[in-house]
Design a protein around this motif. Structure first.
Motif, mmCIF file in Angstrom:
data_model
loop_
_atom_site.group_PDB
_atom_site.id
_atom_site.type_symbol
_atom_site.label_atom_id
_atom_site.label_comp_id
_atom_site.label_asym_id
_atom_site.label_seq_id
_atom_site.Cartn_x
_atom_site.Cartn_y
_atom_site.Cartn_z
ATOM 1 N N GLU A 266 -9.992 5.154 2.819
ATOM 2 C CA GLU A 266 -10.210 6.549 2.421
ATOM 3 C C GLU A 266 -11.057 6.572 1.156
ATOM 4 N N PHE A 267 -12.129 7.354 1.179
ATOM 5 C CA PHE A 267 -13.053 7.385 0.057
ATOM 6 C C PHE A 267 -12.454 8.074 -1.162
ATOM 7 N N GLN A 530 -16.418 11.063 4.624
ATOM 8 C CA GLN A 530 -15.374 10.353 5.359
ATOM 9 C C GLN A 530 -15.609 10.459 6.861
ATOM 10 N N ASP A 534 -16.143 7.354 9.357
ATOM 11 C CA ASP A 534 -15.256 7.165 10.515
ATOM 12 C C ASP A 534 -16.064 7.144 11.809
#
Length: 537
Positions: A266-267, A530, A534
């Protein structure tokens, strides 16, 4: 030679331009690609075209004295290829404004060379039909480039936009060319020896050494004329070296503002982290005590070079000072352990530089020929020509088959450094070019023994290739959501980074700084980023 890292790293999204642009031409295929004069094209070998063609080209150049319309590189390549380029060139400092004006007015050329278009530009103008999609052209007319994409899937992923199309030929730094990918600043070993000091191993050590350099007369001339740490390429050169020492950017710097929250994918936004604050506090300490060149936020490379050549800096964030400034005694500094125990070199990419270094527009009359023209620079012979020039003029071949620049280049009788001397014939100094940089043919400072030794001592602390995330590719809709937001955020981050380091702004304002960024739309940007990451998985 100095690689233009600020373009390699791509710190901010470019502004999206509101333009009135033509649609696809009448000779456009279903793929959106144009067909030129195929009958005049040779499928392989030289010349590229049977009859000479003329092409209008726009390019950025590093040296103002160069006239690309009378430069040996392009004159000789024209003889080989049968393609004459009518060059319009601008200095790199005004490139962004000039190319944007050309596009906004619709007064753009057939090709843009060394023009550093961002991903935002590529996807925007590509989908508008101004920049031609290159996929089919690459498949048919670019065997050298296609081979590189097959060899380095991460590079292929990076150049392919979210719509599946490639709109620009990039700069590629050969991943096997280690000393071009990694390297620490240079520290004056003679000064360390004179003061009985060891090269710093920690950030605390670095502070003490720089302070000793400034105050204890390490050059033994009886004057307090020594300076600490200097660079002509802005504070980011210094920040990049220290990122890994403060636990930042453990996924590399292809997406420089993003790394993962510990133990997740997760950024988080690097410039608002506690670790980034620690880094700025450390740099504030150095800056306020005069241990970093005071003009670091305003100086330009060529201006700084004149100062650095005096030999008064104990540490330099440049290429090897021996090659650049003819200064002896410098060696690579160590990767430092930071205040939280982090000791890693994270300022790394997958070898992919700027994506938009060669672009074909919808005005291109002979796109197939120009793809063959640029593809030559990604092959062995073209790379040799672009970086080494021409036998007997700029280089000579040794008995063992290796080549090297002639003495008039390496030890110029007029006192020019290597960049200046080679620029009488070639265009690569300054780092603006499409093509691949290989150790075989690149003989700038990064290919010399000192730089190789510097890289070797950094590598045990460097990221592994599989840890580096390629640059994120957004759809047009995603660009519309984040481009203006990110541009505003990045401008604010840059301003506040400078203010915190110089002391213009107190660190008591850190929470206000974070809240301001959040109000500017940070969460939306993180969500889009994100999603793009992904999707790439």
């Amino acid at each position: 030679m100095k690689i233009k890292k600020k373009h390699v790293y791509g710190l901010a999204a470019s502004l999206l331009l509101a333009t009135s642009l033509l649609g696809a031409c009448s000779d456009t295929k279903e793929t959106g690609e144009k067909t030129g004069n195929i009958d005049n094209l040779n499928a392989t070998g030289m010349p590229i075209t049977k009859e000479k063609i003329e092409v209008d080209g726009f390019a950025a150049k590093f040296f103002a004295s160069q006239d690309w319309n009378n430069l040996m590189l392009w004159e000789e390549y024209e003889k080989m290829s049968n393609i004459h380029i009518n060059w319009t060139t601008v200095q790199t400092e005004v490139l962004a404004d000039k190319k944007n004006l050309l596009l906004a007015a619709g007064n753009y050329p057939e090709i843009f060379f060394a023009s550093a278009f961002s991903k935002t530009d590529l996807i925007k103008y590509g989908q508008q039909g101004v920049f031609l999609p290159l996929n089919d052209y690459i498949e048919q007319y670019a065997p050298n480039f296609k081979k590189l994409l097959d060899e380095y899937p991460s590079v292929k992923q990076g150049v392919t936009m979210a719509d599946g199309k490639i709109y620009g030929f990039p700069t590629i730094y050969d991943p096997k060319f280690t000393s071009l990918r990694v390297g620490a600043p240079w520290i004056n070993q003679k000064w360390l020896d004179n003061l009985g000091l060891q090269s710093p191993e920690t950030t605390d050590d670095l502070y003490k050494v720089l302070k000793a350099f400034k105050e204890n007369d390490p050059n033994r001339n009886g004057l307090q004329d020594e300076q600490g740490w200097g660079t002509g390429y802005g504070i980011e050169q210094i920040i990049y070296y220290l990122r890994g020492s403060f636990g930042l950017n453990k996924q590399g710097t292809m997406n420089v503002n993003l790394d993962f929250k510990e133990g997740t994918e997760e950024f988080r936004f690097v410039p608002t982290t506690d670790e980034y604050k620690q880094l700025l506090e450390f740099l504030n300490k150095l800056y306020k005590e005069g241990l970093i060149n005071k003009d670091v936020f305003t100086t330009e490379p060529q201006k700084f070079a004149a100062e650095a050549a005096k030999g008064t800096f104990g540490m330099l964030s440049e290429v090897d000072p021996k090659e650049l400034f003819k200064l002896d005694g410098y060696t690579g500094a160590h990767v430092l352990e930071g205040p939280n125990g982090d000791r890693q070199f994270t300022a790394m990419t997958n070898g992919l530089g700027n994506l938009g270094m060669f672009v074909l527009t919808d005005k291109a009359k002979n796109p197939e020929a120009m793809v063959r023209w640029i593809d030559h620079l990604y092959g062995d012979e073209g790379t040799k020509m672009f970086f080494m020039g021409f036998e007997g003029v700029t280089y000579e071949e040794n008995a063992d088959g290796t080549i090297q620049y002639v003495k008039d280049i390496t030890n110029n009788p007029d006192g020019k450094n290597l960049d200046q001397a080679i620029s009488d014939y070639l265009t690569w100094p300054g780092g603006y070019y499409p093509g691949i940089v290989t150790q075989k043919y690149f003989q700038g400072a990064e290919a010399k023994e000192n730089s190789i030794n510097n890289a070797n001592q950094v590598m045990p602390y460097a990221l592994k290739d599989e840890e580096i995330i390629p640059g994120l590719n957004y759809t047009v809709e995603e660009n519309d959501r984040v481009s203006a937001v990110l541009t505003d955020i990045q401008t604010y981050v840059n301003e506040m980074t400078a203010s915190f380091i110089t002391g213009k702004e107190s660190f008591d304002k850190w929470n206000d700084y974070k809240k301001t960024i959040e109000k500017m739309g940070l969460q939306e940007y993180l969500e889009v980023a994100q999603g793009a990451y992904d999707r790439s998985k």
